[in-house]
Write a protein that holds these residues in place. Structure first.
Motif, mmCIF file in Angstrom:
data_model
loop_
_atom_site.group_PDB
_atom_site.id
_atom_site.type_symbol
_atom_site.label_atom_id
_atom_site.label_comp_id
_atom_site.label_asym_id
_atom_site.label_seq_id
_atom_site.Cartn_x
_atom_site.Cartn_y
_atom_site.Cartn_z
ATOM 1 N N PHE A 76 -5.156 -7.343 -7.389
ATOM 2 C CA PHE A 76 -4.038 -8.506 -6.856
ATOM 3 C C PHE A 76 -3.025 -8.516 -7.989
ATOM 4 C CE2 PHE A 76 -2.504 -12.405 -6.705
ATOM 5 C CZ PHE A 76 -2.376 -12.972 -5.210
ATOM 6 N N ILE A 77 -3.452 -8.531 -9.327
ATOM 7 C CA ILE A 77 -2.521 -8.800 -10.403
ATOM 8 C C ILE A 77 -1.640 -7.553 -10.456
ATOM 9 C CG2 ILE A 77 -2.233 -9.128 -12.833
ATOM 10 C CD1 ILE A 77 -4.924 -10.773 -12.870
ATOM 11 N N THR A 78 -2.093 -6.413 -10.350
ATOM 12 C CA THR A 78 -1.412 -5.153 -10.543
ATOM 13 C C THR A 78 -0.700 -4.821 -9.607
ATOM 14 O OG1 THR A 78 -3.241 -3.598 -10.148
ATOM 15 C CG2 THR A 78 -3.061 -4.458 -12.594
ATOM 16 N N ASN A 79 -0.788 -5.442 -8.341
ATOM 17 C CA ASN A 79 -0.095 -5.046 -6.764
ATOM 18 C C ASN A 79 1.269 -5.398 -7.143
ATOM 19 O OD1 ASN A 79 1.180 -5.471 -4.383
ATOM 20 N ND2 ASN A 79 -1.125 -5.501 -3.607
ATOM 21 N N LYS A 80 2.016 -4.170 -6.820
ATOM 22 C CA LYS A 80 3.628 -4.314 -7.076
ATOM 23 C C LYS A 80 4.218 -5.055 -6.120
ATOM 24 C CE LYS A 80 3.884 0.620 -8.579
ATOM 25 N NZ LYS A 80 4.608 1.779 -8.402
ATOM 26 N N LYS A 81 3.684 -5.487 -5.052
ATOM 27 C CA LYS A 81 4.223 -6.271 -4.036
ATOM 28 C C LYS A 81 4.374 -7.694 -4.646
ATOM 29 C CE LYS A 81 1.767 -7.998 -1.099
ATOM 30 N NZ LYS A 81 0.710 -9.157 -1.013
#
Length: 393
Positions: free
Chosen positions: A12-17
Motif C-alpha cells: 500500500f505504501i509503495t504503490n505509486k498511485k
C-alpha cells in the motif's frame, strides 16, 4: 496474519498511485493554506468603516428627519437602540476590549435580526442575496442568528479572543468551515482512490500470495484495515496546511463555540470545538467503514476497478442530483445514506435548515450509514466463501 498485514501495508505504501494521491493532497493543502485561506472573506466580518457608516447615517437621519410619516416615526423608535449597540462595538474595538466587543456584537445581531426577519422593507447583509439567491432573507436570518449565538458564547467563555477568532480565520475554525463544506468529499474521494485496487492488484502477485495460507475473508479483513489506516495517513499531508494557517492566523482552541441549529426550536445552542470534532470523527469513521466494505464487495463481485470508482463517487456525489431546498418537508430523502455525506452540516443542523426538516440528525445518519456498512460487510463475508469469487481465481 501479522506477516500478511505487513505485506499488504508495504504494498500500500509503495504503490505509486497511492503516493500520487498523497502528493495531490499535500498540494491541495499548501494551495489552500497559502492562497485560499488568506483570501477568505467572511460574510460577517469586523469592518469598522462599515459600522461607522451605518452609525453616522442613522445619526444624521435622527437629527434631520422632520416628517411625521409612520415609517419615519418607526425609524426614530428603532435607530437609537441600534446605534447604541453599534457605538458599543466601535468603542470596544478602539479600547481593544474583545469581550465587550463580543457582548455588543451579540446584542447587535440579535436586535438586527429581530427587526429585519419579519420586515419586507429591511434587508440583511447584501452578501446573502448574491447570485439571485431567492432564499437570501432566510439565509440572512440564519447567518445573523448564528453570529448572535457565537458572539454571545465568546462574551461568556474563557477562550482567548481576537479579530481572527471573530472572523473564524484561525486554523481550528478553518477546519470547522471545511468540514462544513467540501472536506468530507475530499476525504471520501481519497479513500476511494486509495482502496480501489487493494483487492484487484493481487492478480499481479499470485505467486507471492500463495505463500500466505489465510482464508479469503481474513485477507479481506486485513485489506480493509490497511485501507482504513492508509486513509488516516491522508491527514498527515492535510495537517501541513493546518499548521501554516495556524502560523498565519492563530490556531484557536477546542473550547471555541460551535453554534448548533435546532429546526424544532428555530434557534441555536452552542457546542464546543472539541465535541464537534469528536462527533465528526465518529461520523467519518462510519463512512470510511461503509465505503471500504462497499469497494471490497464490488472488487470480489465485479473485479473491475472502474466499477468501484464509479459506484463510490456516485454515492458521495448523488445528493447533488436530487438536492433541492425545502424538499425535506415533502419527501423522505432523510432515509438515503447519500444525504449524509456533508457530515459537518448534519452535526450543526444546517442540513435541517436547508431541507426544512427535523430528520437530518447525526443519530439517523449514523444508523443509516452504519447499517449500509454492516450489510456490505456481511455480504462480503458470505460471498468470499464461494469458490467462484476466490481472490486469486
Amino acid at each position: 496474519m501479522w506477516a500478511y498485514f505487513k505485506f499488504e501495508l508495504k504494498q500500500f505504501i509503495t504503490n505509486k498511485k497511492n503516493i500520487a494521491v498523497y502528493v495531490i493532497l499535500l498540494f491541495f493543502a499548501l494551495f489552500y493554506a497559502l492562497k485560499m485561506a488568506p483570501a477568505y472573506e467572511p460574510v460577517e466580518k469586523v469592518d469598522v468603516d462599515e459600522m461607522e457608516a451605518r452609525y453616522l447615517t442613522r445619526e444624521e437621519f435622527l437629527n434631520t428627519a422632520k416628517s411625521n410619516h409612520w415609517a419615519v416615526e418607526y425609524a426614530r423608535a428603532i435607530f437609537p437602540q441600534w446605534n447604541e449597540y453599534e457605538k458599543a462595538r466601535m468603542d470596544a474595538l478602539v479600547q481593544k476590549d474583545n469581550v465587550k466587543y463580543a457582548e455588543a456584537t451579540a446584542n447587535w445581531y440579535t436586535y438586527s435580526d429581530m427587526l429585519t426577519y419579519k420586515s419586507r422593507d429591511m434587508f440583511y447583509n447584501p452578501a446573502y442575496y448574491t447570485y439571485d439567491n431567492s432564499y437570501g432573507h432566510k439565509d440572512g436570518h440564519y447567518g445573523y442568528s448564528y453570529s448572535a449565538s457565537r458572539f454571545e458564547a465568546y462574551s461568556k467563555g474563557a477562550t482567548e479572543l481576537s479579530i481572527s477568532v471573530f472572523e473564524e480565520r484561525t486554523a481550528i475554525q478553518t477546519l470547522q468551515r471545511l468540514l462544513h463544506s467540501y472536506l468530507p468529499f475530499v476525504l471520501f474521494a481519497t479513500l476511494i482512490f486509495l482502496t480501489v485496487d487493494i483487492v484487484l492488484k493481487d492478480r499481479h502477485n499470485k505467486s507471492a500470495l500463495q505463500g500466505f495460507p489465510i482464508a479469503d475473508w481474513k485477507k479481506l479483513l486485513i485489506k480493509g484495515s490497511v485501507s482504513f489506516l492508509g486513509t488516516i495517513f491522508a491527514f498527515i499531508p492535510l495537517s501541513i496546511g493546518f499548521i501554516i494557517i495556524g502560523i498565519q492566523s492563530g490556531f484557536g482552541d477546542l473550547s471555541l463555540p460551535v453554534p448548533i441549529y435546532s429546526y424544532v426550536e428555530g434557534n441555536f445552542t452552542n457546542s464546543t470545538m472539541g465535541e464537534y470534532f469528536l462527533k465528526n470523527s465518529v461520523f467519518l469513521v462510519v463512512w470510511f467503514l461503509f465505503l471500504i466494505s462497499l469497494i471490497l464487495l464490488l472488487s470480489i463481485l465485479v473485479k473491475a476497478e472502474f466499477a468501484s470508482v464509479v459506484v463510490g463517487l456516485a454515492i458521495i456525489s448523488a445528493e447533488w442530483i436530487y438536492f433541492e431546498r425545502e424538499m425535506g418537508a415533502y419527501t423522505e430523502v432523510h432515509r438515503y445514506p447519500t444525504s449524509y455525506v456533508q457530515v459537518g452540516q448534519i452535526l450543526t443542523g444546517y442540513r435541517n435548515f436547508v431541507y426544512e426538516s427535523k430528520s437530518f440528525t447525526a443519530e439517523n445518519g449514523l444508523f443509516i450509514v452504519g447499517a449500509c456498512a454492516v450489510v456490505c460487510i456481511v455480504l462480503t463475508f458470505i460471498i468470499s466463501h464461494f469458490k467462484k469469487f476466490k481472490l486469486l481465481s
